[in-house]
Scaffold this motif. Structure first.
Motif, PDB file in Angstrom:
ATOM      1  N   UNK A 130      -5.348   8.199  -3.006  1.00  0.00           N
ATOM      2  CA  UNK A 130      -3.811   8.427  -3.358  1.00  0.00           C
ATOM      3  C   UNK A 130      -3.808   9.779  -4.252  1.00  0.00           C
ATOM      4  N   UNK A 131      -4.614  10.011  -5.124  1.00  0.00           N
ATOM      5  CA  UNK A 131      -4.428  11.322  -6.049  1.00  0.00           C
ATOM      6  C   UNK A 131      -4.086  12.373  -4.900  1.00  0.00           C
ATOM      7  N   UNK A 132      -5.157  12.475  -4.015  1.00  0.00           N
ATOM      8  CA  UNK A 132      -5.242  13.662  -3.113  1.00  0.00           C
ATOM      9  C   UNK A 132      -4.015  13.676  -2.237  1.00  0.00           C
ATOM     10  N   UNK A 133      -3.681  12.472  -2.085  1.00  0.00           N
ATOM     11  CA  UNK A 133      -2.472  12.344  -0.890  1.00  0.00           C
ATOM     12  C   UNK A 133      -1.070  12.888  -1.958  1.00  0.00           C
ATOM     13  N   UNK A 134      -1.107  12.511  -3.137  1.00  0.00           N
ATOM     14  CA  UNK A 134      -0.128  12.897  -4.050  1.00  0.00           C
ATOM     15  C   UNK A 134      -0.014  14.573  -4.311  1.00  0.00           C
TER      16      UNK A 134
ATOM     17  N   UNK B  32       0.775  -1.164  -0.084  1.00  0.00           N
ATOM     18  CA  UNK B  32      -0.147  -0.169  -0.257  1.00  0.00           C
ATOM     19  C   UNK B  32       0.850   1.218  -0.067  1.00  0.00           C
ATOM     20  N   UNK B  33       0.371   2.447  -0.619  1.00  0.00           N
ATOM     21  CA  UNK B  33       1.060   3.647  -0.570  1.00  0.00           C
ATOM     22  C   UNK B  33       1.403   3.958   0.729  1.00  0.00           C
ATOM     23  N   UNK B  34       0.628   3.806   1.818  1.00  0.00           N
ATOM     24  CA  UNK B  34       0.738   4.281   3.052  1.00  0.00           C
ATOM     25  C   UNK B  34       1.917   3.220   3.801  1.00  0.00           C
ATOM     26  N   UNK B  35       2.338   2.298   3.156  1.00  0.00           N
ATOM     27  CA  UNK B  35       3.245   1.403   3.755  1.00  0.00           C
ATOM     28  C   UNK B  35       4.462   1.490   3.025  1.00  0.00           C
TER      29      UNK B  35
ATOM     30  N   UNK C 284      -9.359   4.696   2.934  1.00  0.00           N
ATOM     31  CA  UNK C 284      -9.791   5.922   1.894  1.00  0.00           C
ATOM     32  C   UNK C 284      -9.286   6.041   0.576  1.00  0.00           C
ATOM     33  N   UNK C 285      -9.278   4.704   0.083  1.00  0.00           N
ATOM     34  CA  UNK C 285      -8.560   4.662  -1.302  1.00  0.00           C
ATOM     35  C   UNK C 285      -9.537   5.434  -2.528  1.00  0.00           C
ATOM     36  N   UNK C 286     -10.955   5.220  -2.122  1.00  0.00           N
ATOM     37  CA  UNK C 286     -11.872   5.893  -2.909  1.00  0.00           C
ATOM     38  C   UNK C 286     -11.780   5.651  -4.460  1.00  0.00           C
ATOM     39  N   UNK C 287     -11.369   4.409  -4.814  1.00  0.00           N
ATOM     40  CA  UNK C 287     -11.430   4.203  -6.267  1.00  0.00           C
ATOM     41  C   UNK C 287     -10.237   5.209  -6.892  1.00  0.00           C
TER      42      UNK C 287
ATOM     43  N   UNK D 146       3.967   4.147  -8.166  1.00  0.00           N
ATOM     44  CA  UNK D 146       3.062   5.049  -8.699  1.00  0.00           C
ATOM     45  C   UNK D 146       1.528   4.557  -8.457  1.00  0.00           C
ATOM     46  N   UNK D 147       1.169   3.127  -8.619  1.00  0.00           N
ATOM     47  CA  UNK D 147       0.188   2.718  -8.825  1.00  0.00           C
ATOM     48  C   UNK D 147      -0.630   2.057  -7.228  1.00  0.00           C
TER      49      UNK D 147
END
Lengths: 193, 78
Positions: free
Chosen positions: A121-125, A48-51, A114-117, A107-108
């Motif tokens: 991640x887009x908001x996080x980035x 996961x992105x948060x890992x 809160x992945x929300x499809x 990247x993916x």
């Protein structure tokens, strides 16, 4: 008078021999102990992105602080080091299905909450960009640059049908659990993320 | 008086950017060189001293400037 002096010398000799023997025993014991290096080893298990993000932040910071730094990518973590352009991997339908469900590269990477499809991640980035925080894929490139050892897990590669060519450049040769343990054994800091 | 060899401006950057930039600058320097690090990341207040401790370099000065940003002076030891 002279008798006393002899006794004292004898005593001193005895205690010195005793002391030397104790030092020898202690030294032998110490030699058997594991010597921890100024080193960080991370087992990157989660994809996961948060890992992947904290994993790459810690690995690069350690390297920038002069520590030895190594990251062992296993299970879901392995997907983070798949080349972004690689779509479907694996030799059979199960492995192929797995790769479709887990698109490769940092990247993916998805958010665990809160992945929300993909909106999460887009908001996080976007936030990361505003705060000038490097993204995980940038950090992986930076890690490579700073001499962080990036090591894939051989067994997970076999299990998921990932070949060396599916993975990004700059990785070390794939290793197994025993080598991963050896990496952790002498590291002052070992983490499983 | 010691002269600052180089200024590393990492204003606006967040963890781990400032430390990576500092480490890179230090790599190109000589032992004993003095560095000035200019940052806005509040995390640098604890991160720069920690970095100095882990890396074995010397933090000589740490101050908050009038505009609220941070200034550090570091000597390359290793």
């Amino acid at each position: 008078m002279s008798t006393t002096a002899t006794t004292e010398t004898e005593l001193e000799t005895t205690s010195l021999a005793d002391l030397l023997q104790r030092v020898e025993v202690l030294e032998a014991e110490q030699a058997k102990q594991i010597k921890k290096k100024n080193k960080l080893t991370i087992i990157a298990w989660g994809g996961n992105l948060d890992q992947i993000w904290p994993t790459t932040i810690l690995a690069t910071t350690a390297a920038a602080s002069g520590m030895e730094s190594s990251v062992f990518f296993t299970f879901w973590g392995l997907f983070a080091i798949v080349k972004p352009e690689v779509r479907i991997t694996g030799d059979n339908w199960m492995q192929k299905m797995m790769s479709v469900m887990n698109p490769g590269s940092a990247q993916k990477a998805k958010l665990s909450r809160y992945h929300f499809a993909g909106a999460g991640p887009a908001m996080f980035k976007k936030l990361a960009q505003d705060h000038q925080v490097a993204t995980p894929d940038e950090l992986i490139a930076l890690a490579n640059d700073l001499g962080v050892r990036l090591i894939p897990c051989q067994m997970t590669m076999d299990l998921l049908g990932l070949n060396r060519d599916d993975l990004i450049d700059g990785l070390e040769e794939p290793i197994g659990a025993a080598t991963a343990l050896a990496e952790m054994r002498d590291a002052a800091v070992s983490l499983f993320i | 008086m010691d002269v600052i060899t180089r200024t590393v401006d990492v204003k606006g950057q967040s963890c781990p950017g400032p430390l990576v930039a500092l480490a890179r600058a230090l790599k190109e320097a000589h032992t004993g060189d003095l560095f000035e690090l200019l940052a806005t990341d509040p995390g640098s207040r604890s991160d720069v001293p920690s970095w100095a401790e882990i890396s074995g370099n010397e933090l000589l000065e740490a101050e908050v400037l009038d505009d609220g940003s941070f200034r550090y002076v570091i000597r390359r030891v290793v």
